[in-house]
Design a protein around this motif. Structure first.
Motif, short mmCIF file in Angstrom:
data_model
loop_
_atom_site.label_atom_id
_atom_site.label_comp_id
_atom_site.label_asym_id
_atom_site.label_seq_id
_atom_site.Cartn_x
_atom_site.Cartn_y
_atom_site.Cartn_z
N GLN A 49 -74.30 52.08 77.71
CA GLN A 49 -73.16 51.89 76.81
C GLN A 49 -73.10 50.51 76.21
O GLN A 49 -72.76 50.36 75.03
N LEU A 50 -73.42 49.48 76.98
CA LEU A 50 -73.36 48.11 76.44
C LEU A 50 -74.40 47.94 75.33
O LEU A 50 -74.08 47.47 74.23
N SER A 83 -73.32 49.93 72.23
CA SER A 83 -72.22 49.34 71.45
C SER A 83 -72.68 48.10 70.68
O SER A 83 -72.25 47.88 69.56
#
Length: 102
Positions: free
Chosen positions: A66-67, A70
């Motif tokens: 997810q990091l 994003s």
């Protein structure tokens, strides 16, 4: 409801040979190495490539990607905005940044 009259011409969806975005419709891997392969084309290619990376990061189980996803998504959004604003300096900056994403 619209009903087409018999006398209306049929519009062909054929692409023009000098279409600047035609490379997106062709099944070409990578930007064209032609005089028309300008900054906009190579930036669009990098945006498409990084969007595929975002899909990969999103598919990592347990939210582990997810990091990365994003961060890459923010880069893609900013790169699109540089295209919309036709800011050549920012286009070059985001091209260089996207080029090094993996």
């Amino acid at each position: 409801m619209y009903i087409k009259a018999q006398s209306e011409p049929v519009i062909s969806m054929a692409f023009a040979k000098d279409d600047p975005l035609g490379f997106l419709n062709a099944n070409v891997q990578g930007p064209q190495n032609t005089p028309q392969a300008d900054l906009i084309q190579v930036l669009l290619y990098q945006i498409i490539r990084v969007k595929e990376l975002i899909k990969y990061y999103d598919s990592i189980p347990n939210g582990a990607g997810q990091l990365g996803s994003s961060i890459l998504n923010e880069l893609v959004i900013a790169a699109y905005q540089s295209l919309v604003d036709y800011d050549i300096i920012l286009m070059q900056k985001y091209y260089d940044l996207l080029l090094n994403c993996d």
